[in-house]
Scaffold this motif. Structure first.
Motif, short mmCIF file in Angstrom:
data_model
loop_
_atom_site.label_atom_id
_atom_site.label_comp_id
_atom_site.label_asym_id
_atom_site.label_seq_id
_atom_site.Cartn_x
_atom_site.Cartn_y
_atom_site.Cartn_z
N ARG A 110 0.85 -1.19 0.00
CA ARG A 110 0.00 0.00 0.00
C ARG A 110 0.89 1.24 0.00
O ARG A 110 1.57 1.52 0.98
N ILE A 111 0.91 1.97 -1.11
CA ILE A 111 1.73 3.16 -1.23
C ILE A 111 0.89 4.38 -0.86
O ILE A 111 -0.17 4.60 -1.43
N VAL A 112 1.40 5.17 0.08
CA VAL A 112 0.62 6.26 0.66
C VAL A 112 1.34 7.59 0.46
O VAL A 112 2.55 7.70 0.71
N HIS A 113 0.57 8.59 0.02
CA HIS A 113 1.10 9.95 -0.07
C HIS A 113 0.18 10.88 0.71
O HIS A 113 -1.05 10.85 0.54
N ALA A 114 0.77 11.70 1.58
CA ALA A 114 0.00 12.64 2.39
C ALA A 114 0.02 14.03 1.75
O ALA A 114 1.09 14.56 1.44
N MET A 115 -1.16 14.59 1.56
CA MET A 115 -1.27 15.97 1.07
C MET A 115 -1.33 16.91 2.27
O MET A 115 -2.36 17.01 2.93
N ASP A 116 -0.24 17.56 2.53
CA ASP A 116 -0.16 18.46 3.68
C ASP A 116 -0.30 19.90 3.19
O ASP A 116 0.62 20.48 2.62
N ARG A 117 -1.47 20.50 3.42
CA ARG A 117 -1.72 21.84 2.91
C ARG A 117 -1.03 22.93 3.73
O ARG A 117 -0.67 23.98 3.19
N CYS A 147 -2.68 17.06 -7.64
CA CYS A 147 -2.01 16.70 -8.90
C CYS A 147 -0.61 16.17 -8.63
O CYS A 147 -0.17 15.17 -9.21
N PHE A 148 0.09 16.88 -7.74
CA PHE A 148 1.44 16.44 -7.39
C PHE A 148 1.40 15.07 -6.74
O PHE A 148 2.21 14.18 -7.04
N GLY A 149 0.45 14.87 -5.81
CA GLY A 149 0.33 13.59 -5.14
C GLY A 149 0.03 12.44 -6.08
O GLY A 149 0.61 11.35 -5.96
N GLU A 150 -0.88 12.68 -7.03
CA GLU A 150 -1.20 11.64 -8.02
C GLU A 150 0.02 11.29 -8.86
O GLU A 150 0.27 10.12 -9.17
N GLN A 151 0.80 12.30 -9.21
CA GLN A 151 2.02 12.05 -9.99
C GLN A 151 3.02 11.24 -9.19
O GLN A 151 3.64 10.30 -9.71
#
Length: 295
Positions: free
Chosen positions: A34-41, A60-64
């Motif tokens: 499970r690959i996880v990316h956190a979007m920290d605003r 968009c950055f996270g999806e990339q």
């Protein structure tokens, strides 16, 4: 729920190294990744939410980042099963939540936001010792395979989960396990200090053997080397990490303050070890401890 290993990624070099480590371990275990990316605003001061039809820049950055991570994972091991998660929140909070349902959590030693001279970022420190299970912290630039797992042993119950994880890793890899117990002579004011040094040395070796006995019974195929030495724990473990594919330690050991989840030895090892480090607060895949022996 299908068992999986969770790995955090932000596109950094350290995250890529963590991804590679997690891919290999997922295949060894026969579980999904499970690959996880956190979007920290917050660091970007993006307070407004994007319209549903127009994803924000962070999304968009996270999806990339996730797309590139999936590509790297499947190129490394085509047989790995991969899922992805794009979640809004701070990396430490997001990954802490992921650890609740993962066999283990894998992170790089520092991410894109880390200072250039820093050996360890804030996220691994916040996670290690605070979440249940194993947190594996990986550095980039370590490609050699040494065929050995090293585990730190002490006289506390805190080392039991670490022992279970280390034995399991050695069994999965088909390699040897080096159990390192570094002890120091008690202080002069301690009652034990009056005893003969050889008696103290024998007692320490006996304690280490008793700690290992149940796990050796559970994992009889794992060849174990017990290294009991009169020395300071941190330098001894750091030296052992130079020849280890993985160094495993408990979250805290003897002498740790009850409210401190990450002990001084574990913290120093995380900062300065030469290879991957697993900090284990409790076991998941190893289940219960070794079978208790009578007497």
């Amino acid at each position: 729920m299908t068992e999986s290993i969770a790995v955090g990624t932000d596109g950094s070099a350290a995250a890529t190294a963590a991804l590679e480590w997690a891919v290999d371990d997922a295949v060894r275990r026969g579980v999904s990744l499970r690959i996880v990316h956190a979007m920290d605003r917050w660091p970007h001061d993006l307070v407004e939410f994007p319209a549903p039809a127009r994803p924000g820049r962070l999304a968009c950055f996270g999806e990339q980042v996730l797309t590139e991570a999936v590509k790297a994972a499947t190129e490394r091991r085509p047989d790995v099963r991969v899922t992805t998660e794009l979640i809004e929140g701070t990396p430490s909070d997001v990954l802490c939540g992921q650890a609740e349902t993962a066999v283990e959590l894998v992170v790089g030693n520092r991410g894109l936001g880390g200072f250039a001279g820093s050996l360890l970022g804030s996220v691994p420190v916040r996670l290690a010792g605070h979440v249940c299970g194993a947190v594996v912290v990986v550095r980039q630039g370590r490609a050699e395979a040494y065929g050995e797992v090293v585990v730190g042993v002490d006289g506390s119950a805190e080392c039991e989960p670490a022992l279970g994880f280390a034995f399991e890793q050695a069994a999965l890899r088909g390699c040897g396990l080096r159990a390192v117990y570094a002890w120091q002579t008690p202080h002069a004011f301690s009652p034990e200090a009056a005893g003969d040094t050889e008696e103290i040395r024998y007692a320490q070796r006996r304690m280490a053997e008793e700690r290992l006995a149940g796990w050796q019974e559970r994992f009889p195929a794992v060849e174990v080397v017990s290294e009991v030495t009169r020395a300071r724990p941190v330098p001894t473990l750091l030296a052992a990490s130079a020849r280890a594919d993985l160094l495993v330690v408990g979250s805290r050991g003897l002498g740790a303050v009850g409210s401190v989840l990450l002990g001084s030895v574990s913290r120093e090892v995380l900062h300065h070890a030469r290879g991957p480090v697993a900090v284990v607060r409790s076991t998941r895949s190893t289940g219960r401890g070794p079978r208790a022996s009578s007497g």
